[in-house]
Design an enzyme around this catalytic site. Structure first.
Site, mmCIF file in Angstrom:
data_model
loop_
_atom_site.group_PDB
_atom_site.id
_atom_site.type_symbol
_atom_site.label_atom_id
_atom_site.label_comp_id
_atom_site.label_asym_id
_atom_site.label_seq_id
_atom_site.Cartn_x
_atom_site.Cartn_y
_atom_site.Cartn_z
ATOM 1 N N ALA A 125 -33.954 -12.142 11.283
ATOM 2 C CA ALA A 125 -34.033 -10.375 12.204
ATOM 3 C C ALA A 125 -32.836 -11.036 11.968
ATOM 4 O O ALA A 125 -31.791 -9.542 12.596
ATOM 5 C CB ALA A 125 -34.428 -10.978 13.396
ATOM 6 N N ASP A 133 10.323 5.551 1.144
ATOM 7 C CA ASP A 133 11.479 5.636 0.496
ATOM 8 C C ASP A 133 11.696 7.245 0.598
ATOM 9 O O ASP A 133 10.228 7.995 0.486
ATOM 10 C CB ASP A 133 11.240 5.479 -1.089
ATOM 11 C CG ASP A 133 12.526 5.268 -2.176
ATOM 12 O OD1 ASP A 133 13.310 5.243 -1.264
ATOM 13 O OD2 ASP A 133 12.160 5.863 -3.271
#
Length: 871
Positions: free
Chosen positions: A282, A328
């Site tokens: 469970a 970049d």
């Protein structure tokens, strides 16, 4: 020999050079290739399918599931053991398939740009794959060729090379060949060296290969990349932390329940062990690892449709928590191609697109730009422009006005030329024109202006007075300070056609200036603005000049009020402490090396930020790998950058990154919803089992009941939650704290509170069944109520708003999951063949009504509270 050599054709020169340098035969090349291996760059060891499959079992959550399977096996429950292991294997297969699918996508991108080389072997010119090039090969280079190895120039004809993949600079570099004397190749400086990964933009040359693969400059950067360690994503950290705490908690609770069952309730050891096993099953969210993988996989598929190829599943989630994008410039934020911005002629500064052909001076300026250049545009479908980027921009200027450069050059044939060189900073060509032989020259403004005596105007040439010189210098200064590259143009009529000498480059009539720039991508401006709105800082990192980079950054919106720019020299002189101090204010880094890029990324990571690094060059690769999310360009990106990145943009579109961030945030929100759904349902079962143990009742759920719920009826709603559309306003929120746990206090409160409600409803059903028909009916009613309540609960977990506001049909997958869950539950309850397998008792109509009412009650309460809170 050298004097005669310059009169040879390139093909004849190849033959001479091959003899002079002792070029390889095909047999010698094959022997050398066998020794050194293919010319490949740091691709790393390719993982076998078995290794990738085995790697899927390293996650701590998977270890917990294995432990659960072992517990079930030792308790004699073979069915539970088989089901758990089946789920583990399915999860591992899914992860392995996704890995190789991403690798296949990457290989297809590589194949699209696999370079070849023109070499001379056995006295013949051959075109071979770059992987077969070896040191000692003689290679012919032409405009448009990708250089596949490091080499020294044996001879060159006005060679220019774009080394942006290595240096980040978009401007081409002039190269000068070594002198040739007998069999000895004279060594010089870097000007007679060319490097792997560079692009020939102008001229032609012959080189001898000096290094291939990891011995090249590109390879050394790749080695630096390999030394860089990747970091775990926030989701990995969260799940690892959660798994560790969950494992410890499960062990403690199971031991406590076992001891309570034996000593307080008087149960047998076997019955107590069954309680402990039921509690473990469970408590363990068996489907969690699979669900997270599936949701991430669905995220990658969605992003692939939007041109973002994800190499690593977990990078999807990392994108959602990015706080800084280190980007970049060349080819990423800009188009990696020069474009004319402004022109100055006849005393008028205007945009290039506003040039007036009716103005004699402006028409002459365009004429010189087209004739005094060698670039050509691709005039057929799919053909690319060839030539130096600056000259391509000049030819494009003519195309804007319908002037086709090749036809125009045929009308005014070139009679002689003086090629450009970096010492005199000029290029001159002599043409046959309607006015007679005319010398056209372009070059640096200061050099050409100093050699000019007149200025061309719409009224004809006028003396170049000091005032006019000052005006030209002022325009040049303003354009340069705006980050534009400025070229000057002049002409000189000659009395007759003749071979040009350097002495001819004087007594010019100055015509005008053309300024150009590598322009931002149109979508970059909006993408940066969207990123800023989402609380993401964009930082430009480039190899270009600081002035140029800052100008571009201002246009795009990266550089704002109070920001500053640093270059590599300034960065080199800074300590880490000094860099940390200026980091928040620095928007642009110019003239940086690969080591600097890693240092910048590391500095942001020291501040606790999740960093994405975008780029396309080899010089970006180490930082791409160091960043939390490396993003490479799929079209213009080098192979090394693609290998280093976690994500590849198939369309090289910077705006795709913002879409990826939105998808990443949505994926994380959906994973969080799925985790809440799974854990709150498990919490209901845990509380019910603990209560039954403390109250001395029989086990309310058999392990096979809980496995059925966790692996079947829970999995489908959880997957449906992963398909939830992106919520409005996700990009208006700040990035989440990467150090914040997924299981924060509000999440824990919801899991416990909602689990308690479902658990209470299940135990009420248990008591009703116990009163009417004993333990078997009680267990069946509790199981049916818990299953149905969790199916209803899937709608609660779609978002924090009520289902009325979300819209019941806005996620059709949740309706489908609910319907399939109901069908599976009905099969278990009403098909006789399954009753024995799942240990269920027959239910009456009254029992079913109780189950339906109790299962719907928690969802009804939650939705009513949300409606009230919404109002």
């Amino acid at each position: 020999m050298e004097q005669n050599f310059f009169r040879l054709t390139p093909q004849q020169a190849l033959q001479e050079l091959h003899a002079a340098s002792g070029g390889l035969t095909s047999a010698e090349a094959a022997q050398r290739l066998a020794k050194v291996g293919p010319n490949q760059l740091a691709e790393g060891q390719k993982k076998s399918a078995l290794a990738v499959f085995a790697g899927q079992f390293k996650d701590l959550l998977v270890v917990i599931l294995i432990a659960a399977a072992l517990i079930s096996m030792f308790s004699g429950n073979l069915e539970s053991t088989l089901v758990i292991f089946a789920v583990l294997i399915l999860n591992a297969v899914l992860g392995t398939v996704q890995y190789f699918k991403a690798e296949k996508s990457l290989e297809s991108l590589k194949a699209m740009s696999a370079p070849t080389a023109k070499v001379l072997r056995d006295g013949q010119r051959q075109e071979i794959p770059s992987s077969q090039v070896v040191p000692g090969d003689i290679i012919e280079l032409e405009a448009g060729d990708l250089i596949v190895a490091d080499g020294r120039l044996l001879n060159s004809w006005s060679l220019k090379v774009n080394e942006s993949s290595l240096t980040g600079e978009s401007e081409a570099v002039e190269k000068i060949s070594s002198a040739i004397s007998g069999e000895k190749v004279a060594l010089g400086d870097q000007k007679n060296m060319v490097f792997s990964g560079s692009l020939v933009t102008y001229g032609r040359a012959v080189m001898v290969v000096t290094a291939t693969g990891m011995e090249t400059q590109l390879g050394r950067i790749a080695s630096l990349m390999n030394q860089t360690q990747q970091r775990k994503t926030p989701l990995q950290k969260n799940l690892d932390d959660f798994s560790g705490k969950l494992a410890f908690l499960i062990l403690v609770i199971c031991a406590g329940v076992f001891l309570l069952s034996v000593y307080r309730s008087g149960m047998t050891i076997l019955d107590s062990l069954m309680f402990a096993v039921a509690l473990a099953v469970a408590a363990i969210p068996e489907a969690l690892s699979s669900i997270v993988t599936i949701v991430l996989a669905m995220g990658t598929q969605k992003m692939a449709r939007q041109n973002a190829i994800i190499k690593e599943l977990k990078a999807v989630e990392s994108l959602g928590s990015v706080q800084v994008i280190c980007s970049d410039k060349t080819g990423t934020l800009t188009q990696n191609r020069m474009t004319v911005q402004n022109i100055w002629a006849d005393g008028i500064l205007t945009r290039g697109t506003d040039l007036e052909l009716a103005n004699d001076a402006q028409r002459a300026l365009l004429k010189i730009a087209l004739l005094d250049s060698d670039a050509t545009l691709g005039h057929t479908a799919g053909a690319a422009a060839v030539g130096d980027p600056t000259e391509v921009a000049l030819v494009q200027l003519g195309a804007w006005f319908g002037v086709e450069e090749q036809a125009y050059r045929a009308q005014h044939p070139r009679l002689s030329e003086l090629a450009f060189d970096s010492d005199r900073k000029l290029m001159s060509t002599l043409h046959d024109t309607d006015e007679g032989p005319t010398l056209y020259t372009k070059g640096a403004m200061d050099v050409l202006l100093a050699r000019s005596t007149r200025l061309l105007t719409s009224q004809g040439p006028v003396p170049l007075t000091p005032e006019l010189r000052a005006q030209i210098e002022q325009v040049n200064r303003q354009q340069s300070e705006s980050g534009l590259r400025v070229l000057a143009f002049a002409l000189r009529p000659l009395p007759s056609a003749r071979l040009l000498t350097l002495e001819e480059e004087t007594d010019y009539t100055f015509v005008g200036l053309i300024s150009m720039i590598d322009p931002p991508r149109p979508e970059s401006v909006q993408a940066v603005a969207d990123a800023k709105r989402a609380g993401i800082r964009t930082v430009m990192i480039t190899g270009d000049h600081k002035t140029t980079a800052t100008a571009i950054a201002k246009q795009i919106g990266i550089f704002g009020e109070g920001d500053q720019a640093l270059d590599g020299v300034e960065l080199e002189g800074m300590s880490d402490a000094a860099l940390d101090e200026v980091l928040p204010k620095t928007a642009v880094y110019a003239r940086v090396s690969p080591e600097h890029k890693i240092r910048i990324v590391s500095a942001w990571q020291r501040r606790g930020c999740v960093v994405a690094m975008t780029g396309d060059g080899v010089n970006d690769a180490p930082a791409l790998k160091k960043a939390d999310v490396g993003v490479a360009m799929g079209i213009t990106g080098t192979e090394v950058s693609k290998d280093a990145a976690a994500m590849i943009l198939a369309d090289d579109n910077f705006a795709t990154i913002v879409k990826a961030v939105l998808n990443g945030r949505s994926v994380y929100a959906n994973i969080r919803s799925a985790v809440q759904f799974l854990l709150s349902g498990n919490m209901a079962a845990i509380l019910a089992v603990i209560y039954a143990s403390l109250a001395g009742l029989s086990v309310p759920f058999q392990p096979v009941h809980l496995l059925f719920i966790n692996l079947l009826t829970d999995s489908l709603p959880a997957i449906a939650l992963g398909m939830e559309p992106a919520r409005p306003g996700l990009m208006d929120q700040k990035p989440r704290d990467p150090n914040a746990s997924m299981m924060d206090r509000p999440m824990i409160t919801r899991v416990f509170g909602q689990g308690l409600m479902i658990g209470v409803a299940s135990m009420i059903a248990f008591y009703i069944g116990l009163a009417e028909g004993g333990a078997a009916l009680a267990s069946t009613m509790a199981f049916a109520t818990l299953t149905l309540a969790r199916l209803f609960h899937g709608f609660n977990c779609r978002g924090p708003e009520s289902i009325v506001r979300l819209g019941l049909g806005s996620n059709p997958y949740s309706l489908m999951a609910f319907g399939i869950g109901i069908l599976l539950l009905a099969l278990v309850l009403f098909v006789p063949a399954l009753e024995g397998l799942f240990l269920v008792a027959p239910l009456s109509s009254a029992n079913l009504m109780w189950v339906l009412g109790l299962a719907f009650a928690p969802t009804l309460c939650i939705q009513i509270s949300r409606l009230i809170r919404g109002k």
